[in-house]
Scaffold this active site. Structure first.
Site, PDB file in Angstrom:
ATOM      1  N   CYS A 117      16.498 -48.709  16.473  1.00 36.79           N
ATOM      2  CA  CYS A 117      17.041 -47.206  16.043  1.00 36.79           C
ATOM      3  C   CYS A 117      15.848 -46.378  15.392  1.00 36.79           C
ATOM      4  O   CYS A 117      16.441 -45.154  15.327  1.00 36.79           O
ATOM      5  CB  CYS A 117      18.224 -47.435  15.412  1.00 36.79           C
ATOM      6  SG  CYS A 117      19.722 -48.175  16.243  1.00 36.79           S
ATOM      7  N   HIS A 251      19.015 -41.584  11.366  1.00 34.12           N
ATOM      8  CA  HIS A 251      19.644 -42.262  12.682  1.00 34.12           C
ATOM      9  C   HIS A 251      20.893 -42.026  12.416  1.00 34.12           C
ATOM     10  O   HIS A 251      21.511 -42.313  11.556  1.00 34.12           O
ATOM     11  CB  HIS A 251      18.807 -43.560  12.496  1.00 34.12           C
ATOM     12  CG  HIS A 251      19.734 -44.451  13.483  1.00 34.12           C
ATOM     13  ND1 HIS A 251      20.162 -44.191  14.669  1.00 34.12           N
ATOM     14  CD2 HIS A 251      20.436 -45.576  13.042  1.00 34.12           C
ATOM     15  CE1 HIS A 251      20.870 -44.998  15.137  1.00 34.12           C
ATOM     16  NE2 HIS A 251      20.918 -46.144  14.260  1.00 34.12           N
ATOM     17  N   ASN A 281      26.334 -43.894  18.204  1.00 35.54           N
ATOM     18  CA  ASN A 281      24.895 -44.277  17.873  1.00 35.54           C
ATOM     19  C   ASN A 281      24.379 -44.493  19.111  1.00 35.54           C
ATOM     20  O   ASN A 281      24.605 -45.320  19.809  1.00 35.54           O
ATOM     21  CB  ASN A 281      25.162 -45.424  17.008  1.00 35.54           C
ATOM     22  CG  ASN A 281      23.756 -46.168  16.832  1.00 35.54           C
ATOM     23  OD1 ASN A 281      22.538 -46.032  17.088  1.00 35.54           O
ATOM     24  ND2 ASN A 281      23.914 -47.178  15.781  1.00 35.54           N
TER      25      ASN A 281
END
Length: 325
Positions: A117, A251, A281
């Site tokens: 990520c 993130h 996400n």
């Protein structure tokens, strides 16, 4: 090799999301969960899920094509392509090589980066260093992940978190070190002793499995205690006070983590990106996707200082202050 320039800047940003939107209500019909449970713990309302035949390279190509068009450069001008991803199904050729082929980019250096990520922040720093060192003049940097390929759709603690997508940036040289569209120094690192908290495709007691797993409590505690000081160092390296930031784009893992990092950082004037609410996400895509949306909405403007901060499996992190294109 070309003569090293004075600095680097982002020419353009763009993003791509699949057309299918999966809501919390739909998920509640698939697994033991509810809209209230997901919103209260993660903050997500919906996420985009790629079709079975829409690959990581497809999404990366779409975002990249838009970024190149917005930058006003030709494909032939691109001499470096870096794709950040952790969900490429095929090992070879790289996703970057496939994007170059799809967009008819001739003879560019191509490779993938896997920092989960935090991948886009790692890839952006790598491209900026390559350009600053004279090894590239115009680089294409992409974050793209198709997490839906690797989810256990019976595990409500993980399948509700993720979405699919891609974000891309065109990075080029600038002759002025004080250019208003600069890419600041990167602050990056890891805590590998906790790396087992997030895995994908490890071997378990039942043999190899290509499924995402995480110890959410470990990750959450790490994010709340360790990340804000790193983000502050990234601001210091760029010579920008947190109070001067126009936006903070971390993130997009969890609304509570996003809010805590921004608050501890002291970014009092900043717009805080919370694209996780509508996109979930999206792993390496989350940072460029969220920034691209802020630019499109007019919530940030050209020349604005923005903190980009990625973190994820490893446990890795990377942050830099950039000026909006």
């Amino acid at each position: 090799m070309t003569a090293p320039p004075a600095g680097t800047r982002i020419l353009s940003l763009a993003h791509h999301q699949p057309t299918r939107v999966l809501t919390n209500e739909e998920l509640a019909g698939m697994v033991d969960t509810s809209d209230e449970w997901i919103r209260s713990r993660i903050g997500i309302a919906s996420r985009h899920i790629a079709a079975e035949d829409e690959s990581v390279a497809d999404m990366a190509t779409s975002a990249a094509a838009k970024a190149i068009a917005r930058a006003g450069v030709d494909a032939a001008d691109i001499d470096l392509v870096i794709v950040a991803t952790c969900t490429a199904v095929d090992r070879m050729p790289s996703v970057a090589a496939r994007v170059a082929r799809n967009l008819e980019i001739p003879a560019a250096g191509v490779f993938d980066v896997n920092a989960a990520c935090a991948g886009f922040s790692y890839a952006l720093a790598t491209a900026s260093l390559a350009v600053a060192g004279g090894g590239s003049r115009t680089a294409l940097v992409i974050g793209a992940d198709k997490m839906s390929d690797f989810l256990d759709w019976e595990d409500r603690s993980t399948c509700v978190i993720f979405g699919d997508g891609a974000g891309a940036a065109v990075v080029t040289a600038t002759d002025s070190p004080t250019d208003a569209e600069s890419v600041g120094p990167v602050v990056w690192g890891s805590q590998p002793e906790r790396g087992s908290a997030i895995t994908l495709g490890t071997s378990g007691p039942d043999g190899p499995r290509a499924l995402f797993r995480q110890d959410g409590h470990v990750v959450y505690r790490w994010a709340l205690t360790a990340l804000a000081p790193v983000a502050r160092r990234a601001c210091e390296q760029a010579g920008v006070a947190p109070s001067e930031l126009a936006a903070v784009v971390t993130h997009q893992a969890n609304v509570r983590i996003i809010n805590a990092v921004a608050q501890k950082l002291g970014a009092t004037r900043a717009v805080v990106a919370r694209d996780v609410v509508e996109s979930g996400n999206t792993s390496a895509a989350s940072v460029p996707l969220a920034l691209s949306k802020l630019l499109e909405s007019g919530r940030v403007s050209s020349g604005d200082p923005v903190l980009l901060f990625g973190f994820g499996a490893g446990l890795v992190y990377a942050g830099q202050v950039v000026r909006c294109p």
